[in-house]
Design a protein around this motif. Structure first.
Motif, PDB file in Angstrom:
ATOM      1  N   SER A 199       8.777 -22.331  13.615  1.00 19.65           N
ATOM      2  CA  SER A 199       9.869 -22.680  12.703  1.00 19.65           C
ATOM      3  C   SER A 199      11.219 -22.266  13.283  1.00 19.65           C
ATOM      4  N   CYS A 200      11.285 -21.117  13.959  1.00 12.89           N
ATOM      5  CA  CYS A 200      12.539 -20.703  14.615  1.00 12.89           C
ATOM      6  C   CYS A 200      12.889 -21.646  15.760  1.00 12.89           C
ATOM      7  N   LEU A 201      11.885 -22.107  16.488  1.00 12.44           N
ATOM      8  CA  LEU A 201      12.122 -23.049  17.577  1.00 12.44           C
ATOM      9  C   LEU A 201      12.713 -24.358  17.052  1.00 12.44           C
TER      10      LEU A 201
ATOM     11  N   SER B  13      23.648 -27.127  15.640  1.00 11.08           N
ATOM     12  CA  SER B  13      24.860 -27.500  16.366  1.00 11.08           C
ATOM     13  C   SER B  13      25.972 -26.531  15.985  1.00 11.08           C
ATOM     14  N   PHE B  14      26.818 -26.182  16.957  1.00 15.85           N
ATOM     15  CA  PHE B  14      27.922 -25.275  16.662  1.00 15.85           C
ATOM     16  C   PHE B  14      29.045 -25.502  17.658  1.00 15.85           C
ATOM     17  N   THR B  15      30.227 -24.962  17.316  1.00 20.08           N
ATOM     18  CA  THR B  15      31.391 -25.070  18.190  1.00 20.08           C
ATOM     19  C   THR B  15      31.830 -23.680  18.621  1.00 20.08           C
TER      20      THR B  15
ATOM     21  N   GLY C 182      23.010 -29.999  18.894  1.00 20.51           N
ATOM     22  CA  GLY C 182      21.571 -29.772  18.811  1.00 20.51           C
ATOM     23  C   GLY C 182      20.842 -31.094  18.773  1.00 20.51           C
ATOM     24  N   GLN C 183      19.568 -31.009  18.841  1.00 21.60           N
ATOM     25  CA  GLN C 183      18.728 -32.201  18.809  1.00 21.60           C
ATOM     26  C   GLN C 183      18.762 -32.789  17.407  1.00 21.60           C
TER      27      GLN C 183
END
Length: 138
Positions: A16-18, A25-27, A76-77
């Motif tokens: 679940s962490c994976l 996603s982040f900046t 992120g994916q």
């Protein structure tokens, strides 16, 4: 049995962490004043050093702006495949159903053993039969 439960929970949390971190996603914003890094911020706007362009612009002259902001977006994916049982082909559905049924019936519990003399209490002995019949083991 306890080790199996702990391993199962550890494996579930790891997966679940994976999934969480692979889709996150982040900046990252960085503020430079000249060639010096002043501030780094994740998820928020970076603080500036107070040397804005408006502070140096007057009616008589314009001073060159020395500050710069750098923004890095880490994507992120976002293409996760969601499939259901109906998306499988007929042969795959049959195999999966047969496998699950055989696996569940594989660990069927044993019937409880019936002990017929469990609640039987033997009669009280009035005399020792071996001594009365004079039968001795040598």
């Amino acid at each position: 049995m306890m080790i199996k439960a702990i391993l199962h929970k550890t494996f579930s949390v790891t997966l679940s962490c994976l999934v969480l971190f692979s889709t996150l996603s982040f900046t990252v914003e960085k503020h430079y004043c000249g060639n010096h890094l002043v501030d780094v911020a994740i998820f928020t706007k970076a603080e500036n050093c107070g040397m804005d362009l408006e502070a140096f612009s007057t009616a008589n002259f314009e001073k060159k702006h020395c500050c710069k902001d750098e923004i890095q977006v880490v994507k992120g994916q976002d293409k996760l495949k969601k499939s259901s049982f109906e998306d499988l082909q007929l042969e795959q559905q049959l195999f999966l159903s047969a496998f699950i049924c055989s696996f569940l019936n594989l660990y069927e519990g044993l019937p409880e053993q019936v002990i017929p003399h469990k609640n039987y209490s033997p009669p009280n002995l009035v005399a020792d039969i071996h001594v009365l019949d004079q039968v001795f083991l040598i």
